[in-house]
Design a protein around this motif. Structure first.
Motif, PDB file in Angstrom:
ATOM      1  N   GLU A  51       0.966  -1.248   0.002  1.00  0.00           N
ATOM      2  CA  GLU A  51      -0.026   0.005   0.124  1.00  0.00           C
ATOM      3  C   GLU A  51       1.089   1.366   0.002  1.00  0.00           C
ATOM      4  O   GLU A  51       0.619   2.135  -0.670  1.00  0.00           O
ATOM      5  N   CYS A 136     -19.545  -7.788 -10.271  1.00  0.00           N
ATOM      6  CA  CYS A 136     -18.743  -7.428  -9.138  1.00  0.00           C
ATOM      7  C   CYS A 136     -18.398  -8.343  -7.950  1.00  0.00           C
ATOM      8  O   CYS A 136     -17.110  -8.223  -7.206  1.00  0.00           O
ATOM      9  N   CYS A 139     -15.182 -10.684  -6.821  1.00  0.00           N
ATOM     10  CA  CYS A 139     -14.279 -10.032  -6.043  1.00  0.00           C
ATOM     11  C   CYS A 139     -14.645  -9.493  -4.685  1.00  0.00           C
ATOM     12  O   CYS A 139     -14.026  -9.890  -3.838  1.00  0.00           O
ATOM     13  N   HIS A 140     -15.653  -8.684  -4.926  1.00  0.00           N
ATOM     14  CA  HIS A 140     -16.020  -7.987  -3.630  1.00  0.00           C
ATOM     15  C   HIS A 140     -16.962  -8.730  -2.880  1.00  0.00           C
ATOM     16  O   HIS A 140     -17.398  -8.263  -1.690  1.00  0.00           O
ATOM     17  N   ALA A 157      -6.043  -6.614  -1.607  1.00  0.00           N
ATOM     18  CA  ALA A 157      -7.366  -7.551  -1.752  1.00  0.00           C
ATOM     19  C   ALA A 157      -8.548  -6.440  -2.147  1.00  0.00           C
ATOM     20  O   ALA A 157      -8.549  -5.249  -2.029  1.00  0.00           O
ATOM     21  N   PHE A 161     -16.825  -2.962   1.158  1.00  0.00           N
ATOM     22  CA  PHE A 161     -17.628  -1.682   1.215  1.00  0.00           C
ATOM     23  C   PHE A 161     -18.142  -1.278   2.162  1.00  0.00           C
ATOM     24  O   PHE A 161     -18.821  -0.311   2.640  1.00  0.00           O
ATOM     25  N   LEU A 175     -15.650   7.066  -5.492  1.00  0.00           N
ATOM     26  CA  LEU A 175     -16.188   5.830  -6.052  1.00  0.00           C
ATOM     27  C   LEU A 175     -16.471   5.275  -7.472  1.00  0.00           C
ATOM     28  O   LEU A 175     -16.006   4.727  -8.399  1.00  0.00           O
ATOM     29  N   ILE A 179     -14.420   3.295 -10.214  1.00  0.00           N
ATOM     30  CA  ILE A 179     -15.343   2.472 -11.192  1.00  0.00           C
ATOM     31  C   ILE A 179     -14.917   2.958 -12.725  1.00  0.00           C
ATOM     32  O   ILE A 179     -14.712   1.907 -13.563  1.00  0.00           O
TER      33      ILE A 179
HETATM   34  C1  HEC Z   1     -11.284  -9.229 -10.482  1.00  0.00           C
HETATM   35  C2  HEC Z   1     -11.520  -8.610  -9.153  1.00  0.00           C
HETATM   36  C3  HEC Z   1     -12.561  -7.189  -9.006  1.00  0.00           C
HETATM   37  C4  HEC Z   1     -13.490  -7.052  -9.945  1.00  0.00           C
HETATM   38  C5  HEC Z   1     -14.365  -8.020 -10.646  1.00  0.00           C
HETATM   39  C6  HEC Z   1     -14.168  -5.724  -9.205  1.00  0.00           C
HETATM   40  N1  HEC Z   1     -13.351  -5.211  -8.731  1.00  0.00           N
HETATM   41 FE1  HEC Z   1     -13.375  -3.351  -7.714  1.00  0.00          FE
HETATM   42  N2  HEC Z   1     -11.728  -3.544  -6.889  1.00  0.00           N
HETATM   43  C7  HEC Z   1     -10.730  -4.794  -6.766  1.00  0.00           C
HETATM   44  C8  HEC Z   1      -9.582  -4.685  -5.994  1.00  0.00           C
HETATM   45  C9  HEC Z   1      -8.551  -5.610  -5.859  1.00  0.00           C
HETATM   46  C10 HEC Z   1      -9.839  -3.162  -5.322  1.00  0.00           C
HETATM   47  C11 HEC Z   1      -8.688  -2.728  -4.555  1.00  0.00           C
HETATM   48  C12 HEC Z   1      -7.623  -1.862  -5.276  1.00  0.00           C
HETATM   49  C13 HEC Z   1      -6.842  -1.151  -4.261  1.00  0.00           C
HETATM   50  O1  HEC Z   1      -6.686  -1.343  -3.278  1.00  0.00           O
HETATM   51  O2  HEC Z   1      -6.022  -0.286  -4.723  1.00  0.00           O
HETATM   52  C14 HEC Z   1     -11.061  -2.766  -5.846  1.00  0.00           C
HETATM   53  C15 HEC Z   1     -11.394  -1.538  -5.637  1.00  0.00           C
HETATM   54  C16 HEC Z   1     -12.591  -1.065  -5.867  1.00  0.00           C
HETATM   55  C17 HEC Z   1     -13.233   0.519  -5.583  1.00  0.00           C
HETATM   56  C18 HEC Z   1     -12.242   1.480  -4.562  1.00  0.00           C
HETATM   57  C19 HEC Z   1     -13.009   1.525  -3.339  1.00  0.00           C
HETATM   58  C20 HEC Z   1     -12.480   2.440  -2.361  1.00  0.00           C
HETATM   59  O3  HEC Z   1     -13.131   2.322  -1.307  1.00  0.00           O
HETATM   60  O4  HEC Z   1     -11.660   3.310  -2.698  1.00  0.00           O
HETATM   61  C21 HEC Z   1     -14.496   0.575  -6.061  1.00  0.00           C
HETATM   62  C22 HEC Z   1     -15.657   1.892  -5.864  1.00  0.00           C
HETATM   63  C23 HEC Z   1     -14.945  -0.876  -6.776  1.00  0.00           C
HETATM   64  N3  HEC Z   1     -13.768  -1.592  -6.634  1.00  0.00           N
HETATM   65  C24 HEC Z   1     -15.745  -1.133  -7.568  1.00  0.00           C
HETATM   66  C25 HEC Z   1     -16.174  -2.054  -8.236  1.00  0.00           C
HETATM   67  C26 HEC Z   1     -17.228  -2.320  -8.797  1.00  0.00           C
HETATM   68  C27 HEC Z   1     -18.737  -1.635  -8.901  1.00  0.00           C
HETATM   69  C28 HEC Z   1     -17.170  -3.582  -9.678  1.00  0.00           C
HETATM   70  C29 HEC Z   1     -17.995  -4.168 -10.533  1.00  0.00           C
HETATM   71  C30 HEC Z   1     -18.537  -3.442 -11.546  1.00  0.00           C
HETATM   72  C31 HEC Z   1     -15.853  -4.094  -9.064  1.00  0.00           C
HETATM   73  N4  HEC Z   1     -15.035  -3.058  -8.276  1.00  0.00           N
HETATM   74  C32 HEC Z   1     -15.494  -5.393  -9.742  1.00  0.00           C
HETATM   75  C33 HEC Z   1     -11.150  -5.961  -7.377  1.00  0.00           C
HETATM   76  C34 HEC Z   1     -12.304  -6.158  -8.344  1.00  0.00           C
END
Ligand code: HEC
Length: 231
Positions: A51, A136, A139-140, A157, A161, A175, A179
């Motif tokens: 980080e 989403c 992963c989430h 990771a 949320f 956010l 996205i």
């Molecule tokens: C393949 C895995 C994966 C998928 C599928 C995915 N994400 Fe993520 N997302 C991550 C990871 C890993 C992070 C953390 C990145 C970091 O810490 O720098 C993240 C971070 C985020 C964040 C930042 C949150 C913050 O508090 O700053 C948002 C918003 C987000 N994702 C939204 C989405 C949405 C909406 C979708 C679906 C449309 C989605 N993600 C699909 C892996 C994924």
């Protein structure tokens, strides 16, 4: 007049959503450092090296991007604040100081370059929920807790949320822009191909997963009291 201006800003924002301009990129990184820094450094010590490396990289990029901004009255203060932010991150300063600098920078960018930070239409939470379930959760996680089937294989990771501390640090626009643009060097890719309304719907959906019903109720009261006072 104000309304027309706002509508124009939204239209510009929508047209620009596909390719991130340096300004949008800078704004996204600023939001990101504000939210993520407390997870990287605590009490002057690096608590998460991955980080922290990201924070150093982002704050240097922010400073570079500030140098390249179009020349306006706002630019000198933005450059100084970006340089301050970089030196705070490099010195492993207190998270409070860093979030003060990112907050100030964010505001300077919004005011200085008339950035749109709100959606054109009221976001559809049901639509956000359905999209989240489709795209989403791998992963989430189904409840957005950052624990989907792929989560254990990813570093960093996926975001949880429902984490209240993180919720308090971030903005809906932050956010939305994550996205839209994704996060370089992580599994979080860009969803710029989704229509603007869908990206806002997702931002509002994930943005309301942390607070309890009581917090939402109290927030609504504050908002209602505010709009009555404005009338
Ligand atoms: C393949 C895995 C994966 C998928 C599928 C995915 N994400 Fe993520 N997302 C991550 C990871 C890993 C992070 C953390 C990145 C970091 O810490 O720098 C993240 C971070 C985020 C964040 C930042 C949150 C913050 O508090 O700053 C948002 C918003 C987000 N994702 C939204 C989405 C949405 C909406 C979708 C679906 C449309 C989605 N993600 C699909 C892996 C994924």
């Amino acid at each position: 007049m104000r309304k027309i201006l706002l509508v124009l800003l939204y239209l510009l924002g929508t047209a620009a959503a596909q390719a991130a301009t340096p300004l949008q990129r800078m704004q996204q990184l600023v939001d990101y450092v504000g939210v993520d820094y407390p997870g990287a450094v605590a009490g002057g010590e690096v608590v998460n090296p991955v980080e922290y490396a990201e924070m150093l990289d982002f704050s240097r990029t922010i400073q570079d991007l500030a140098e390249g901004l179009p020349v306006t009255e706002a630019r000198p203060e933005i450059r100084t604040t970006a340089a301050l932010l970089n030196s705070l991150v490099t010195a492993r300063s207190d998270a409070h100081q860093v979030s003060e600098a990112t907050g100030k920078l964010r505001q300077l960018l919004i005011n200085g370059y008339d950035l749109a930070v709100t959606p054109a239409r009221t976001p559809d939470l049901q639509r956000g929920k359905a999209l989240f379930a489709q795209q989403c959760t791998s992963c989430h996680g189904v409840e957005g807790k950052g624990n989907g089937p792929l989560a254990s294989t990813l570093e960093p990771a996926p975001t949880n949320f429902t984490d209240l501390d993180r919720y308090r640090q971030r903005t809906l626009h932050g956010l939305y822009s994550t996205i839209t643009h994704g996060v370089n060097g992580t599994a979080m890719k860009s969803y710029a191909k989704l229509p603007d309304d869908d990206r806002w719907a997702l931002a509002f959906y994930v943005g309301q997963l942390a607070p309890t019903d009581l917090m939402k109720f109290e927030g609504k009261q504050v908002l209602l009291a505010g709009s009555i006072a404005l009338d």
